[in-house]
Design a protein around this motif. Sequence first.
Motif, PDB file in Angstrom:
ATOM      1  N   ARG A   1       6.968  14.662  14.418  1.00 30.71           N
ATOM      2  CA  ARG A   1       6.713  16.106  14.320  1.00 30.71           C
ATOM      3  C   ARG A   1       6.613  16.746  15.702  1.00 30.71           C
TER       4      ARG A   1
ATOM      5  N   GLY B   1       9.328   4.061   9.652  1.00 29.09           N
ATOM      6  CA  GLY B   1       8.562   3.004  10.314  1.00 29.09           C
ATOM      7  C   GLY B   1       7.732   3.618  11.414  1.00 29.09           C
TER       8      GLY B   1
ATOM      9  N   LYS C   1      -0.990   9.006  13.627  1.00 30.24           N
ATOM     10  CA  LYS C   1      -1.504   9.067  12.261  1.00 30.24           C
ATOM     11  C   LYS C   1      -0.908   7.986  11.368  1.00 30.24           C
TER      12      LYS C   1
ATOM     13  N   MET D   1       7.296   4.918  14.972  1.00 30.25           N
ATOM     14  CA  MET D   1       8.303   5.512  15.860  1.00 30.25           C
ATOM     15  C   MET D   1       7.772   5.588  17.281  1.00 30.25           C
TER      16      MET D   1
ATOM     17  N   LYS E   1       0.848  -1.205   0.000  1.00 28.62           N
ATOM     18  CA  LYS E   1       0.000   0.000   0.000  1.00 28.62           C
ATOM     19  C   LYS E   1       0.880   1.250   0.000  1.00 28.62           C
TER      20      LYS E   1
ATOM     21  N   GLY F   1       0.884   5.383   0.428  1.00 26.74           N
ATOM     22  CA  GLY F   1       0.110   6.504   0.951  1.00 26.74           C
ATOM     23  C   GLY F   1       0.254   7.757   0.106  1.00 26.74           C
ATOM     24  N   GLY F   2      -0.455   8.820   0.515  1.00 25.89           N
ATOM     25  CA  GLY F   2      -0.576  10.045  -0.271  1.00 25.89           C
ATOM     26  C   GLY F   2       0.735  10.710  -0.645  1.00 25.89           C
TER      27      GLY F   2
ATOM     28  N   ASP G   1       5.220  10.646  17.541  1.00 26.21           N
ATOM     29  CA  ASP G   1       5.131  11.384  16.275  1.00 26.21           C
ATOM     30  C   ASP G   1       6.390  12.238  16.099  1.00 26.21           C
TER      31      ASP G   1
ATOM     32  N   THR H   1       5.163   4.491   3.425  1.00 26.37           N
ATOM     33  CA  THR H   1       4.782   5.841   3.808  1.00 26.37           C
ATOM     34  C   THR H   1       5.987   6.773   3.714  1.00 26.37           C
ATOM     35  N   ASP H   2       5.964   7.877   4.467  1.00 25.15           N
ATOM     36  CA  ASP H   2       7.037   8.862   4.325  1.00 25.15           C
ATOM     37  C   ASP H   2       7.961   8.922   5.536  1.00 25.15           C
TER      38      ASP H   2
HETATM   39  P1  ADP Z   1       0.438   8.156   4.343  1.00 26.45           P
HETATM   40  O1  ADP Z   1      -0.015   9.246   3.434  1.00 26.45           O
HETATM   41  O2  ADP Z   1       1.618   7.401   3.805  1.00 26.45           O
HETATM   42  O3  ADP Z   1      -0.677   7.264   4.783  1.00 26.45           O
HETATM   43  P2  ADP Z   1       0.323   9.582   6.844  1.00 26.45           P
HETATM   44  O4  ADP Z   1       0.638  11.043   6.782  1.00 26.45           O
HETATM   45  O5  ADP Z   1      -1.099   9.165   6.947  1.00 26.45           O
HETATM   46  O6  ADP Z   1       1.043   8.889   5.608  1.00 26.45           O
HETATM   47  O7  ADP Z   1       1.119   8.898   8.063  1.00 26.45           O
HETATM   48  C1  ADP Z   1       2.510   9.070   8.189  1.00 26.45           C
HETATM   49  C2  ADP Z   1       2.801  10.174   9.184  1.00 26.45           C
HETATM   50  O8  ADP Z   1       2.356   9.766  10.481  1.00 26.45           O
HETATM   51  C3  ADP Z   1       4.257  10.453   9.395  1.00 26.45           C
HETATM   52  O9  ADP Z   1       4.751  11.367   8.433  1.00 26.45           O
HETATM   53  C4  ADP Z   1       4.309  11.006  10.817  1.00 26.45           C
HETATM   54  O10 ADP Z   1       4.387  12.402  10.811  1.00 26.45           O
HETATM   55  C5  ADP Z   1       2.984  10.601  11.429  1.00 26.45           C
HETATM   56  N1  ADP Z   1       3.119   9.872  12.702  1.00 26.45           N
HETATM   57  C6  ADP Z   1       2.393  10.095  13.818  1.00 26.45           C
HETATM   58  N2  ADP Z   1       2.754   9.276  14.806  1.00 26.45           N
HETATM   59  C7  ADP Z   1       3.724   8.485  14.323  1.00 26.45           C
HETATM   60  C8  ADP Z   1       4.499   7.415  14.867  1.00 26.45           C
HETATM   61  N3  ADP Z   1       4.346   6.990  16.129  1.00 26.45           N
HETATM   62  N4  ADP Z   1       5.407   6.831  14.067  1.00 26.45           N
HETATM   63  C9  ADP Z   1       5.569   7.235  12.799  1.00 26.45           C
HETATM   64  N5  ADP Z   1       4.879   8.232  12.227  1.00 26.45           N
HETATM   65  C10 ADP Z   1       3.958   8.859  12.968  1.00 26.45           C
END
Ligand code: ADP
Length: 465
Positions: free
Chosen positions: A241, A234, A266, A236, A6, A8-9, A239, A230-231
Motif C-alpha cells: 500500500r 506473500g 501488518k 513483500m 490460518k 485472516g479476516g 507494504d 491472507t490477501d
Molecule cells: P489478514 O486479515 O489476512 O490477517 P492483514 O490485513 O492482517 O491480513 O495483513 C495483510 C496485509 O498486510 C496486506 O494486505 C498488506 O497490505 C499488509 N502488509 C504490510 N506490510 C507487508 C509486507 N511487507 N508484505 C506483505 N503485506 C504487507
Amino acid sequence: MRFLMKFGGTSVADAQCIGRVVDILEKHHKAGDELAVVVSAQRGVTDQLIALAEKLPAAKNCSEVSPLIAHLRERHMTTLAGAAPDYTTEVGAVIEKRLASLQHILFAVHNLRELTPRSKDYIISFGERLLAPVVGAALRQRGIPSTVFDGCEAGILTTPQHGEATALPESDGRIKRKIGSLLSKEVPVIMGFMGCTENGILTTLGRSGSDYSASIVGAGIDADEIWIWTDVDGIMTSDPRVINDARVLKSISYIEVMELSYFGAKVMHPRSIDPAMRKNILVRVKNTFNPAHPGTMIVRNGYRDSRVVKALTYIDKVASININGAQMIGRPGVAKAIFSALADHEVNVMMISQGSSEANISLIVDESHLDAAVDALAFLVRDGIVREVTHNRDVCAVAVVGAGMAGAAGTGGRIFTALGKAGVNVMMISQGSSEANISFVVRQQDGPRAVRVLHDEFRLSEECE
Ligand code: ADP
Ligand code: ASP
Ligand code: MG
C-alpha cells in the motif's frame, strides 16, 4: 502431511470467500493431509467491537448497541446461509445465543460505566466466536467432519496480560491432547486471537493475534507446515500500500520476519514466529485469492543475495522521548532508574539510543504508552537526576531488515547517504544486536519517502533470487 492453516479476516469476509477457503481445505483433505484450521473474525468486526466497547462507559445511552448487534446478525446469518445452507437453523441458533451474550455484556459496560481489561477482552473475542461456527458448518456442508473450539478449549493457556497475552509452555501438551488427537478423524476449526488463563478467564493475544494462535496451535500439533492465508501473495519487500512495486519474497528467515512485524509490517503478528521457530516448523504465507502462487516460505535461514537488505517497514504510531542533562554523565544507575520506572508502568520501549557523552538518552515508545511513560519519568526532573524530559509524537520509526547485513560493511553508510541525498532528516539511529535490522527515526511525514528512497537504493523491486 500435517498442516495448520490460518485464514485472516479478508479470507473469510463473506460466503464467497468462505467457499474459497473450503475449496482449499477440501483439496488437501481429499489428498489425505491432516488439517487443523484457525480463523479470524470477518474483516472489520473486531474494529467495530473495540470502537463501541471503548465508547460505552462515557456514552449518554446505549443507542448504538442494537444497531451493531443487528449488523452482526445480518452479516453472519447471510454468510451462513451462503456457505452452509443446511445448517442455518442449528448454527443460526448458536449465533443468536452469542449475540445475546454480547448484547448483555455491552449493556453491562454502559450501566457500570466501566470497561475493565477483562470485559474488553471478552467483548472483542466475539468476532471470532461468531465466525468460527460458520466455517465449521461450511466444512460439514461439504461432507468434511469438523468441530469448533474456542482458544481455551483448544488448549491455549496464557499469561493474564489482557489485550497482549502470551502463551504458556503448558499449552503445547494440552493442544496435542485436545486437537492433535482429532486430526485423523476430522478437520477442527479453532477461533484465533484468544486463549485463557489457568483460571479459565478469557484473554486476547494482541491485534492480529490469530497469526500467533496459528503458530501456537501449529507447534502444539507438531504440524509439518503452518500456512498463513491472507490477501497478498506473500511477504513483500515492503507494504504494497506504500510501495506500489514491492515484490513478493520467495523466502525469509524467522528473525527477519520478527524484525519486520515488530516494526509494524501488518502481514504477521510480532510474536507469531516464536512457537514455530522453537520447533523449526516451516511457515508459508499464501494468498487465498491466488492459491496457485507459491507464496513466501519462512524458515530458519532465508535466501540471501548480494543486496543484503531484504525488506523495509515503518511504524508511525510511536513517539520519541528525550532525556537530557549533564547530571547523567558518569552517574551510575540512571539507565536502571529510567527503565525500571518504565517497566513498572508497563511501557513498551521499542528503541533506545544513548549519546556517547552520556548527556542524552532517547527512547521510542508505542504512542499509546506515551502518557504512561511521561508520568513514569516525571521523577527524573523532580529529583534533579536530569535537566529535562521532552517528547515528540510527530515521528515514525523505519526498519531496514536483512540478515545479510550482519558483517556486511557499509550498509549503514549507504542507507544514511541515500537518505541525506533525498533530504530526509534522521533524528535517531539504532541497530539491533541481531544485526538483522537497522532502524532509525524520522519525522512522521517523511516515513513513506524514506522507505521509497531505500527501496530504490537497494533495488528491492528487481527479481534476483
Ligand atoms: P489478514 O486479515 O489476512 O490477517 P492483514 O490485513 O492482517 O491480513 O495483513 C495483510 C496485509 O498486510 C496486506 O494486505 C498488506 O497490505 C499488509 N502488509 C504490510 N506490510 C507487508 C509486507 N511487507 N508484505 C506483505 N503485506 C504487507
Ligand atoms: N480479529 C483480530 C484482530 O482483528 C485477530 C486477527 O484478525 O488476527 O485483531
Ligand atoms: Mg493479520
